[in-house]
Design a protein around this motif. Structure first.
Motif, PDB file in Angstrom:
ATOM      1  N   GLY A   1       5.251  30.344  11.478  1.00  0.00           N
ATOM      2  CA  GLY A   1       6.413  31.071  11.957  1.00  0.00           C
ATOM      3  C   GLY A   1       6.454  32.498  11.444  1.00  0.00           C
ATOM      4  N   LEU A   2       6.103  32.684  10.171  1.00  0.00           N
ATOM      5  CA  LEU A   2       6.072  34.041   9.622  1.00  0.00           C
ATOM      6  C   LEU A   2       5.036  34.894  10.353  1.00  0.00           C
ATOM      7  N   LEU A   3       3.880  34.342  10.627  1.00  0.00           N
ATOM      8  CA  LEU A   3       2.850  35.104  11.358  1.00  0.00           C
ATOM      9  C   LEU A   3       3.338  35.458  12.762  1.00  0.00           C
ATOM     10  N   ALA A   4       4.084  34.525  13.412  1.00  0.00           N
ATOM     11  CA  ALA A   4       4.598  34.813  14.752  1.00  0.00           C
ATOM     12  C   ALA A   4       5.608  35.950  14.718  1.00  0.00           C
ATOM     13  N   LEU A   5       6.470  35.965  13.694  1.00  0.00           N
ATOM     14  CA  LEU A   5       7.445  37.052  13.574  1.00  0.00           C
ATOM     15  C   LEU A   5       6.749  38.390  13.346  1.00  0.00           C
ATOM     16  N   ALA A   6       5.682  38.401  12.537  1.00  0.00           N
ATOM     17  CA  ALA A   6       4.949  39.656  12.294  1.00  0.00           C
ATOM     18  C   ALA A   6       4.318  40.168  13.588  1.00  0.00           C
ATOM     19  N   CYS A   7       3.758  39.280  14.369  1.00  0.00           N
ATOM     20  CA  CYS A   7       3.173  39.696  15.650  1.00  0.00           C
ATOM     21  C   CYS A   7       4.240  40.250  16.590  1.00  0.00           C
ATOM     22  N   ALA A   8       5.438  39.606  16.603  1.00  0.00           N
ATOM     23  CA  ALA A   8       6.514  40.091  17.463  1.00  0.00           C
ATOM     24  C   ALA A   8       6.950  41.493  17.059  1.00  0.00           C
ATOM     25  N   TRP A   9       6.995  41.741  15.763  1.00  0.00           N
ATOM     26  CA  TRP A   9       7.416  43.078  15.295  1.00  0.00           C
ATOM     27  C   TRP A   9       6.413  44.136  15.722  1.00  0.00           C
ATOM     28  N   LEU A  10       5.097  43.853  15.627  1.00  0.00           N
ATOM     29  CA  LEU A  10       4.069  44.825  16.020  1.00  0.00           C
ATOM     30  C   LEU A  10       4.132  45.111  17.515  1.00  0.00           C
ATOM     31  N   VAL A  11       4.352  44.064  18.336  1.00  0.00           N
ATOM     32  CA  VAL A  11       4.420  44.271  19.785  1.00  0.00           C
ATOM     33  C   VAL A  11       5.636  45.103  20.160  1.00  0.00           C
ATOM     34  N   SER A  12       6.771  44.851  19.504  1.00  0.00           N
ATOM     35  CA  SER A  12       7.989  45.596  19.834  1.00  0.00           C
ATOM     36  C   SER A  12       7.861  47.076  19.509  1.00  0.00           C
ATOM     37  N   ARG A  13       7.112  47.439  18.480  1.00  0.00           N
ATOM     38  CA  ARG A  13       6.920  48.858  18.142  1.00  0.00           C
ATOM     39  C   ARG A  13       6.139  49.565  19.246  1.00  0.00           C
TER      40      ARG A  13
ATOM     41  N   ALA B   1       0.843  -1.197   0.000  1.00  0.00           N
ATOM     42  CA  ALA B   1       0.000   0.000   0.000  1.00  0.00           C
ATOM     43  C   ALA B   1       0.873   1.240   0.000  1.00  0.00           C
ATOM     44  N   ASP B   2       0.250   2.372  -0.405  1.00  0.00           N
ATOM     45  CA  ASP B   2       0.969   3.654  -0.390  1.00  0.00           C
ATOM     46  C   ASP B   2       1.191   4.090   1.054  1.00  0.00           C
ATOM     47  N   TYR B   3       2.408   4.545   1.335  1.00  0.00           N
ATOM     48  CA  TYR B   3       2.765   5.045   2.669  1.00  0.00           C
ATOM     49  C   TYR B   3       2.988   6.547   2.532  1.00  0.00           C
ATOM     50  N   GLU B   4       1.943   7.363   2.891  1.00  0.00           N
ATOM     51  CA  GLU B   4       1.921   8.790   2.595  1.00  0.00           C
ATOM     52  C   GLU B   4       2.470   9.634   3.741  1.00  0.00           C
ATOM     53  N   VAL B   5       3.365   9.060   4.556  1.00  0.00           N
ATOM     54  CA  VAL B   5       3.908   9.821   5.684  1.00  0.00           C
ATOM     55  C   VAL B   5       4.737  11.004   5.187  1.00  0.00           C
ATOM     56  N   LEU B   6       5.523  10.808   4.115  1.00  0.00           N
ATOM     57  CA  LEU B   6       6.381  11.891   3.627  1.00  0.00           C
ATOM     58  C   LEU B   6       5.544  13.060   3.124  1.00  0.00           C
ATOM     59  N   ALA B   7       4.462  12.781   2.380  1.00  0.00           N
ATOM     60  CA  ALA B   7       3.625  13.872   1.863  1.00  0.00           C
ATOM     61  C   ALA B   7       2.964  14.642   3.007  1.00  0.00           C
ATOM     62  N   ARG B   8       2.484  13.900   4.000  1.00  0.00           N
ATOM     63  CA  ARG B   8       1.860  14.576   5.136  1.00  0.00           C
ATOM     64  C   ARG B   8       2.896  15.399   5.895  1.00  0.00           C
ATOM     65  N   PHE B   9       4.134  14.874   5.981  1.00  0.00           N
ATOM     66  CA  PHE B   9       5.175  15.609   6.686  1.00  0.00           C
ATOM     67  C   PHE B   9       5.511  16.913   5.959  1.00  0.00           C
ATOM     68  N   LEU B  10       5.579  16.870   4.635  1.00  0.00           N
ATOM     69  CA  LEU B  10       5.860  18.091   3.867  1.00  0.00           C
ATOM     70  C   LEU B  10       4.738  19.116   4.046  1.00  0.00           C
ATOM     71  N   ASP B  11       3.506  18.676   4.100  1.00  0.00           N
ATOM     72  CA  ASP B  11       2.389  19.609   4.332  1.00  0.00           C
ATOM     73  C   ASP B  11       2.541  20.295   5.688  1.00  0.00           C
ATOM     74  N   TYR B  12       2.939  19.501   6.704  1.00  0.00           N
ATOM     75  CA  TYR B  12       3.110  20.100   8.026  1.00  0.00           C
ATOM     76  C   TYR B  12       4.267  21.088   8.045  1.00  0.00           C
ATOM     77  N   ILE B  13       5.311  20.827   7.273  1.00  0.00           N
ATOM     78  CA  ILE B  13       6.427  21.783   7.203  1.00  0.00           C
ATOM     79  C   ILE B  13       5.948  23.118   6.630  1.00  0.00           C
ATOM     80  N   LEU B  14       5.140  23.058   5.581  1.00  0.00           N
ATOM     81  CA  LEU B  14       4.601  24.291   4.993  1.00  0.00           C
ATOM     82  C   LEU B  14       3.741  25.041   6.007  1.00  0.00           C
ATOM     83  N   ILE B  15       2.910  24.295   6.743  1.00  0.00           N
ATOM     84  CA  ILE B  15       2.067  24.938   7.761  1.00  0.00           C
ATOM     85  C   ILE B  15       2.926  25.592   8.828  1.00  0.00           C
TER      86      ILE B  15
END
Length: 696
Positions: free
Chosen positions: A162-174, A143-157
């Motif tokens: 992380g980008l959203l967290a950095l944007a929030c940190a920049w707004l708070v620091s201002r 059978a297909d073992y789709e662990v790698l595809a699911r892992f890549l999706d989680y990396i993108l998420i």
């Protein structure tokens, strides 16, 4: 650079470093949990599917219904993730297989071990089909073992989070910049100016009443204290500088004196080490020379006494009125005497050669020597010896080069190498002689045999006095110094000698000499007749055991015992067989040679004393080791008597009689009952040899 190190950027970095790992840890936890659940789900699903197919296919395997097995596998089309399957019977034969549309690679030819494995994004499962504990076959699923595809999706998420967290940190620091960073930056600005100019009279502005304002006040107070202490330190530093200068000068003087002292100590230490080293080397050289001298004298004594034992022993038999012998026996005894005498003469000649070489008394006549004629002479002399052993001599057909050497000594060298090659060869073997250039102006003459060869440790000890090549075999006589003389003669002629050997294959000795221009030399043909040896017959014994590896010495004792019919002799050529015969027959007296192959006479005596069956049997040493320390060692080891070869028949008789009387005194009547004539009532030992009875 200042902006990159600003408090604002550090505050932004702190906020980002707090938020970003939190987000990543949260996402990572979700990813690991999801992948674990996914793996557990797919393996459970695959196991359930395999058990279902196996249960449905059990009747098909029982009744060999391949069609039903195919129909069961066809149900896998309802499982889109399963792209291949197969059913095997109990013998591993492929009964049915299934492949999804567009999939390549069918089922393996034979089932693998039960369980899961993951390869190239596929999950492989082998499951046994059981019915009432009996293995009917195996189900295979892929059978297909789709662990790698699911892992890549989680990396993108995780990246987007992380980008959203950095944007929030920049707004708070201002928002926090004016409240926290501006007062602190004001203090930092004043601090930089103080550091740059050294003007500690500057003061920071106090903004507000919070902790930062208290920091500004404390900073200003610190500057005031520094300003006062700076003036005090300047005054104190001037005093310290003057004191430091005086101490530095004193320290330099102490260091100079220490260096002079260390130099003197080092020189004296080196002198003492050199004296100690020279003294140690002198002591080692003296010790080595003393050991070499003792070893040489001991070995020479043994090698000289061994042939003398046979000569004097058989001579005593021939000259004794108590030992009548036939004409055939007299000839045999004379042959033993002649053979041992020749061996003794060869040994003495080689010892004299070695002594003359070591003392520098050998005079060589270096001249051009034609190798063809020299090899022809050696061939004529060695052919009879080789023929008697069934050994082929293969001399080179073309060897036209000449060498610079002493003709007589070169012939001695070649004959010694050829004699050893024949002596230590196997029956029906071959000796190959070859000559070829080995370098500019050099010629190598090699002698190769097909004997048993030598081990590396034997090769290392080869060119030492009394190191016989056939010592372990115990059948080949030799002085053990022929190769030493050969090596010294080759070196005196400006050449080199070497050896290469392989155990079980053979050995090759080679001599390298300087070449010279051809000089015609008339050929000389020499023939030497081969005198075959007389084999000594073996005799058995139930009363005396003689452990001896020299056939002539054994024959001598056999002849002495043969004239006394109530005495019988049991013989062994080595220590191991001697131990076995002693334990099996329990003789009255044991005669032991010291230099035995494999184990020494001391080793044999030690094992006899540790065995309760043989511990009380008197053992008499019969050896050619005649040095005083050898006699002391033998008596200390526990020998009843220590007799030195050549055998003195009266001493030999008295030693055996004493041993048998000793057995009688200890109450071993069963042992001595068969030898009553040996032990007499008077104090004089009875003669061991009686008049020979006439044969019927």
């Amino acid at each position: 650079m200042i902006r990159l190190r600003s408090l604002r950027n550090k505050l932004l970095a702190v906020i980002a470093l707090v938020m970003l790992p939190t987000v990543l840890v949260s996402i990572g936890t979700i990813v690991v949990y999801d992948l674990h659940i996914y793996e557990q789900t797919i393996t459970d699903d695959m196991t359930t599917q395999a058990e279902l197919i196996g249960h449905m296919s059990a009747p098909a395997l029982t009744f060999d219904d391949d069609r039903l097995a195919h129909e069961n596998l066809a149900l896998l089309r309802l499982r889109p993730k399963v792209d291949a399957g197969a059913i095997y019977n109990a013998q591993g034969r492929l009964v049915a297989q299934y492949s999804a549309a567009g999939e390549q690679g069918g089922a393996p030819a034979a089932p693998g071990p039960e369980g899961f494995r993951i390869e190239d994004g596929k999950l492989y499962l082998f499951k046994r089909i059981l019915d009432n504990g009996e293995v009917l076959g195996t189900v295979y699923l892929r059978a297909d073992y789709e662990v790698l595809a699911r892992f890549l999706d989680y990396i993108l998420i995780g990246f987007v989070a992380g980008l959203l967290a950095l944007a929030c940190a920049w707004l708070v620091s201002r928002k926090l910049n004016d409240v926290i960073t501006r007062p602190i930056l004001s203090i930092a600005h004043v601090a930089r100016e103080v550091v740059a100019t050294g003007d500690v009279s500057r003061r920071a502005e106090r903004l507000g009443e919070d902790e930062v304002a208290e920091l500004a006040g404390s900073f200003n107070k610190m500057l005031a204290d520094i300003e006062g202490r700076k003036r005090e330190l300047e005054t104190s530093n001037r005093e310290i500088a003057r004191e430091s200068e005086r101490r530095r000068e004193a320290q330099q003087e102490v260091m100079r004196l220490n260096q002079e002292l260390e130099q003197r100590v080092h020189e004296r230490t080196l002198q003492l080490e050199m004296v100690n080293r020279d003294l140690g080397m002198a002591m080692e050289e003296a010790k080595s020379a003393n050991q070499a001298k003792s070893a040489f004298l001991s070995s020479m004594s043994h090698e000289l006494r061994t042939p003398l034992n046979a000569i004097l022993g058989f001579a005593q038999i021939l000259t004794s009125d108590k030992l009548p012998s036939t004409l055939a026996q007299k000839k045999e005894f004379a042959q033993h005497i002649l053979k041992s005498g020749r061996h003794l003469l060869t040994l003495i000649n080689e010892i004299l050669d070695l002594a003359k070489i070591e003392s520098g008394a050998v005079a060589l006549s270096m001249e051009p020597v034609a190798l063809p004629e020299m090899l022809q002479e050696c061939e004529a002399m060695m052919v009879p010896l080789a023929t008697g052993r069934g050994i082929r001599l293969l001399f080179p057909e073309r060897c036209t080069m000449n060498v610079t050497a002493d003709r007589t000594r070169l012939k001695q060298v070649l004959l010694n190498l050829l004699s050893n090659a024949i002596k230590y060869n196997r029956e029906g073997g071959a000796v190959v002689i070859d000559c070829a250039p080995s370098g500019p102006g050099l010629l190598r003459v090699s002698v190769q045999d097909t004997g048993v060869g030598l081990r590396p440790e034997q090769v290392r000890m080869l060119f030492q006095p009394f190191n016989r090549l056939g010592q372990e075999a115990g059948v080949e006589e030799g002085s053990g110094i022929g190769l030493v003389v050969t090596k010294r003669l080759v070196e005196l002629m400006g050449g080199t000698i070497g050896v290469t050997s392989s155990p079980g294959v053979g050995s090759m000795f080679w001599v390298e000499l300087k070449t010279t221009e051809p000089v015609p030399v008339p050929p000389v043909h020499v023939t030497t007749p081969l005198v075959p040896g007389v084999p000594a017959p073996a005799r058995d014994s139930v009363t005396l055991l003689y452990v001896e590896d020299n056939p002539a010495n054994l024959k001598l004792v056999q002849e002495i015992i043969r004239f006394r019919p109530e005495l019988r002799l049991l013989s062994a050529p080595d220590g191991q067989l001697g131990l076995e015969l002693a334990r099996a027959h329990l003789p009255d007296v044991i005669l032991l040679d010291i230099n035995l192959p494999g184990m020494t006479g001391f080793d044999v005596l030690r094992q006899l004393r540790t065995d309760p069956r043989t511990a009380a049997i008197p053992a008499i040493a019969l050896t050619a080791n005649a040095m005083p320390r050898d006699v002391e060692r033998g008596i200390a080891a526990g020998f009843f008597r220590y007799l030195i070869k050549p055998i003195n028949i009266d001493e030999f008789t008295e030693a055996i009689n004493s041993a048998l009387r000793n057995l009688g005194n200890t109450g071993d009547a069963g042992k001595t009952g068969n030898i009553g004539a040996i032990g007499n009532n008077d104090e004089r030992p009875a003669p061991l040899l009686a008049e020979k009875k006439e044969e019927s």
